[in-house]
Motif scaffolding. Structure first.
Motif, PDB file in Angstrom:
ATOM      1  N   LEU A   7      27.675  16.151  16.951  1.00 40.15           N
ATOM      2  CA  LEU A   7      26.385  16.324  16.272  1.00 40.15           C
ATOM      3  C   LEU A   7      26.367  15.599  14.930  1.00 40.15           C
ATOM      4  O   LEU A   7      25.476  14.830  14.626  1.00 40.15           O
ATOM      5  CB  LEU A   7      26.119  17.816  16.013  1.00 40.15           C
ATOM      6  N   LEU A   8      27.392  15.849  14.149  1.00 42.68           N
ATOM      7  CA  LEU A   8      27.428  15.267  12.823  1.00 42.68           C
ATOM      8  C   LEU A   8      27.601  13.765  12.874  1.00 42.68           C
ATOM      9  O   LEU A   8      26.928  13.026  12.167  1.00 42.68           O
ATOM     10  CB  LEU A   8      28.586  15.878  12.030  1.00 42.68           C
ATOM     11  N   ALA A  11      24.312  12.053  14.190  1.00 47.17           N
ATOM     12  CA  ALA A  11      23.108  12.216  13.391  1.00 47.17           C
ATOM     13  C   ALA A  11      23.264  11.703  11.967  1.00 47.17           C
ATOM     14  O   ALA A  11      22.322  11.197  11.395  1.00 47.17           O
ATOM     15  CB  ALA A  11      22.720  13.691  13.360  1.00 47.17           C
ATOM     16  N   ASP A  12      24.420  11.848  11.411  1.00 45.82           N
ATOM     17  CA  ASP A  12      24.500  11.671   9.971  1.00 45.82           C
ATOM     18  C   ASP A  12      25.481  10.609   9.475  1.00 45.82           C
ATOM     19  O   ASP A  12      25.389  10.175   8.352  1.00 45.82           O
ATOM     20  CB  ASP A  12      24.886  12.997   9.312  1.00 45.82           C
ATOM     21  N   MET A  13      26.414  10.253  10.288  1.00 45.47           N
ATOM     22  CA  MET A  13      27.427   9.338   9.773  1.00 45.47           C
ATOM     23  C   MET A  13      27.088   7.905  10.108  1.00 45.47           C
ATOM     24  O   MET A  13      26.667   7.598  11.208  1.00 45.47           O
ATOM     25  CB  MET A  13      28.796   9.693  10.344  1.00 45.47           C
TER      26      MET A  13
END
Lengths: 173, 194
Positions: A7-8, A11-13
């Motif tokens: 997820l991380l 989505a974010d990295m």
């Protein structure tokens, strides 16, 4: 890649910019939410990765800011009000029951009204049951048919059906 | 990867269950005990969510009334604090939605009770970090879903599993929301961080 944070990571990295793949795990590490082997592994990583070490320091600073921050205190008046909630709960229950009963009574009344309106045509003399229509100009005489039958029965000598005629089996005086 | 939830049957919170049973049996002192133990936590969560003391007090009172009525349904599978916070967050979400609808009505006159919501979209953080940090201002810069997870994590000190239970979310979603919320705060308060 050792870490598995789908997820991380997705989505974010931004891995294309060379961001350390461990960095997304620092937040969970800071909260003590990693399992034991990963916790140890990240500790080792933090000793040699300046970016992740800085990230951890920033998260710790944020938590300190939130910890040290001021929230409005709960007033003693409000606290007393909360304690009285239990005392008022039965009243609230009564009010709720009264509301429910009112709604039920209204539903019964409405249903009964609808039933009466639907079935009023089934009663003798009710709307739609009479033979006279609005277009019929003749005055309506409810005794018209019985009288005609009575006079016909007298002319033919057959037993009368009129209520004023004595039955044949009645003793004559 | 966060710690996986235990697959075994979770142990019951016996102390909380005993308190709930006493309340159910009509023990007035037991309800006072519940209020004393949890009202501060419930209030701090409520005020962080709604941004106004009066609204927060109403929300906590409503929560406690609801809890008193439904105490029979508490089975001890979660702690009483988690159970109560679930009610706070459920009712708080409804209260915020209601306030948003009310706010839409007057086009030219924003109500005085909407300060916290307006701050959601104002990135001014200098006032928040002065001599002391105003937590409300900090949290008000976040979106609702980011604020919720940070309130539970940073102020209530709850674990990811507990937060997941309060918000009815998978633990993985809680983890990613906390991560994103912190990234957001880091950007806004960059000047005050190492």
């Amino acid at each position: 890649m050792i870490w598995n944070f789908p997820l991380l990571l997705e989505a974010d990295m931004d891995v294309s910019q060379g961001e350390c793949p461990y960095r997304a795990a620092v937040s969970s590490f800071h909260d003590g939410e990693l399992d034991e082997p990963r916790q140890r592994e990240l500790q080792v990583h933090l000793r040699r990765c300046a970016d992740c070490a800085l990230e951890l320091k920033r998260l710790e600073a944020l938590s300190s800011m939130l910890d040290a921050g001021r929230l409005p205190p709960l007033s003693p008046t409000a606290q007393r009000r909360f304690r009285n909630v239990a005392a008022f709960a039965p009243q609230a229950r009564t009010i709720r029951l009264a509301r429910w009963l009112t709604a039920a009574a209204a539903a019964v009344f409405l249903t009964a009204s609808i039933q009466l309106w639907i079935h009023r045509g089934d009663r003798p003399g009710g709307a739609g049951s009479g033979t006279q229509t609005v277009d019929d100009p003749r005055p309506h005489d409810p005794d018209e048919t019985p009288i005609a039958d009575w006079s016909r029965s007298h002319r033919t000598g057959s037993p009368a059906s009129h209520p004023s005629t004595l039955p044949a089996s009645a003793p004559a005086r | 990867m966060i710690r996986t939830m235990s697959s075994t049957q979770p142990s019951l919170h016996e102390n909380d269950l005993a308190l709930a049973r006493r309340i159910r049996s009509g023990d007035g002192a037991a309800f006072d005990e519940l209020v004393d133990r949890f009202s501060h936590d419930l209030f701090s969560a409520a005020v962080s969510l709604l941004g106004r003391v009066a609204d927060a007090e109403d929300l906590v009172q409503d929560t406690l009334l609801d809890a008193f009525r439904r105490i029979g349904s508490y089975e001890g599978r979660a702690s009483l604090k988690t159970w109560l916070l679930r009610i706070v967050f459920y009712k708080g979400t409804k209260a915020r939605a209601y306030r948003r609808i009310r706010r839409m009505k007057p086009i030219d006159a924003p109500g005085p009770d909407d300060d916290a919501d307006r701050q959601l979209h104002s990135p001014h953080t200098a006032a928040a970090v002065e001599s002391k940090v105003d937590v409300m201002d900090m949290l008000a810069t976040l979106s609702t879903e980011h604020r919720e997870v940070l309130v539970l994590r940073e102020l209530q000190k709850m674990s990811y599993d507990e937060i997941a239970e309060v918000l009815s979310l998978p633990p993985g979603t809680v983890e990613s929301r906390i991560f994103r919320a912190r990234q957001e705060l880091k950007k806004r308060f960059a000047g005050y961080l190492p």
